[in-house]
Design a protein around this motif. Structure first.
Motif, short mmCIF file in Angstrom:
data_model
loop_
_atom_site.label_atom_id
_atom_site.label_comp_id
_atom_site.label_asym_id
_atom_site.label_seq_id
_atom_site.Cartn_x
_atom_site.Cartn_y
_atom_site.Cartn_z
N VAL A 1 63.48 -94.06 -19.70
CA VAL A 1 62.76 -95.27 -19.31
C VAL A 1 63.07 -95.60 -17.85
N LEU A 2 64.32 -95.42 -17.45
CA LEU A 2 64.73 -95.57 -16.05
C LEU A 2 65.18 -94.21 -15.55
N THR A 3 64.73 -93.85 -14.37
CA THR A 3 65.11 -92.58 -13.78
C THR A 3 66.03 -92.85 -12.59
N PRO A 4 67.28 -92.42 -12.68
CA PRO A 4 68.20 -92.68 -11.58
C PRO A 4 68.01 -91.71 -10.42
N VAL A 5 68.45 -92.16 -9.26
CA VAL A 5 68.53 -91.33 -8.07
C VAL A 5 70.00 -90.98 -7.91
N HIS A 6 70.32 -89.70 -7.82
CA HIS A 6 71.71 -89.26 -7.68
C HIS A 6 72.07 -89.19 -6.20
N LEU B 1 74.95 -93.19 -9.20
CA LEU B 1 73.57 -93.32 -9.66
C LEU B 1 72.99 -94.60 -9.10
N ARG B 2 71.80 -94.51 -8.59
CA ARG B 2 71.08 -95.68 -8.10
C ARG B 2 69.71 -95.68 -8.75
#
Length: 75
Positions: A38-43, A48-49
């Motif tokens: 549902v939420l895709t993090p940026v590594h 994680l952001r």
């Protein structure tokens, strides 16, 4: 001066704590939303952001799709 709007308005990245505060959820709930896609993090390294635009879009849609889980358990 470059008039490219993507350069003028960079994406705002949020920590999981900021996402928790925005959504009023626990750390575990944010983790579950990430695991479900549902939420895709940026590594960024080990951190994680989350894109603010993704969190806002999720809020507008109605957060989690409970109907799919309910249909599996009733079927």
């Amino acid at each position: 001066m470059d008039k490219n709007p993507t350069l003028s308005y960079p994406e705002v990245l949020l920590s999981s704590t900021q996402v928790q505060q925005m959504l009023g959820l626990s750390r575990t709930s944010v983790w579950r939303l990430t695991r479900r896609g549902v939420l895709t993090p940026v590594h960024i390294g080990a951190a994680l952001r989350f894109r603010r635009s993704d969190v806002l879009a999720m809020m507008q849609v109605g957060t989690i799709r409970h109907s799919s889980a309910a249909s599996r358990s009733s079927g």
